[in-house]
Design an enzyme around this catalytic site. Structure first.
Site, PDB file in Angstrom:
ATOM      1  N   GLY A  37     -23.842  28.923  -1.360  1.00 40.99           N
ATOM      2  CA  GLY A  37     -22.421  28.969  -1.213  1.00 40.99           C
ATOM      3  C   GLY A  37     -21.870  27.589  -0.835  1.00 40.99           C
ATOM      4  O   GLY A  37     -20.822  27.539  -0.901  1.00 40.99           O
ATOM      5  N   HIS A  38     -22.835  26.667  -0.564  1.00 39.51           N
ATOM      6  CA  HIS A  38     -22.246  25.353  -0.147  1.00 39.51           C
ATOM      7  C   HIS A  38     -23.060  23.939  -0.758  1.00 39.51           C
ATOM      8  O   HIS A  38     -23.951  23.695  -0.028  1.00 39.51           O
ATOM      9  CB  HIS A  38     -22.469  25.167   1.491  1.00 39.51           C
ATOM     10  N   PHE A  39     -22.753  23.995  -1.688  1.00 39.47           N
ATOM     11  CA  PHE A  39     -21.779  24.178  -2.783  1.00 39.47           C
ATOM     12  C   PHE A  39     -22.838  24.437  -4.169  1.00 39.47           C
ATOM     13  O   PHE A  39     -23.646  23.770  -4.255  1.00 39.47           O
ATOM     14  CB  PHE A  39     -20.855  23.183  -3.364  1.00 39.47           C
TER      15      PHE A  39
END
Length: 169
Positions: free
Chosen positions: A71-73
């Site tokens: 999720g990052h990224f």
């Protein structure tokens, strides 16, 4: 950073253990005895130098399997800066615990009480080895102050001034 481990002749105060082709002052098994953190938040893999009451030099191996990368990224995975600072704080906790000969599971937890002058200079990506260097700058009334630096391939990626304390739980 006011010191360079390659230029300082450290007196190791903990028995070293052979780990692969490198010497480990504390391997992951010993680290887990002292820190309450567990996967996915244990962010110190190995301690390679520790001078009690002064400084610590530790590693965090950054893997693409880290849960935050999804999720990052997703299009450009980068280790979150707050986790780099947390890794530095965990190294600081190990330094303090060993310097003060604190017992394992002594009913205390170590908290951040301040983070100052944080600078993120370069992204940390999967495959990097984060080198954590922390030095005690002051200890007064149960508050520990540290100068901390994280490096990858000899380049500073994060710098910070940390303050931590122990509290009984």
């Amino acid at each position: 950073m006011p010191w360079n481990l390659q230029q300082v002749n450290l007196k190791l105060t903990i028995t070293t253990k052979k780990q692969g082709d490198k010497q480990a002052v504390m391997d992951i098994h010993e680290i887990l005895k002292y820190l309450p953190h567990r996967y996915p938040l244990i962010l110190v893999d190995r301690v390679v130098a520790l001078e009690e009451g002064k400084r610590i030099h530790a590693y965090k191996n950054v893997s693409i399997n880290e849960p935050y990368f999804s999720g990052h990224f997703p299009h450009h995975p980068v280790m979150p800066g707050v986790l780099i600072v947390e890794a530095l704080a965990q190294a600081a906790a190990l330094l303090t615990i060993r310097s003060e000969n604190m017992e394992k599971d002594n009913g205390q937890v170590y908290y951040f009480v301040g983070i100052d002058a944080v600078r993120f200079k370069k992204p940390v990506i999967a495959g990097d080895q984060l080198v954590l260097k922390v030095e005690i700058t002051r200890q007064l009334k149960g508050i520990w102050k540290y100068t901390a630096c994280a490096e990858v391939d000899g380049q500073v990626v994060t710098e910070a001034q940390l303050m931590c304390t122990a509290r009984t739980i």
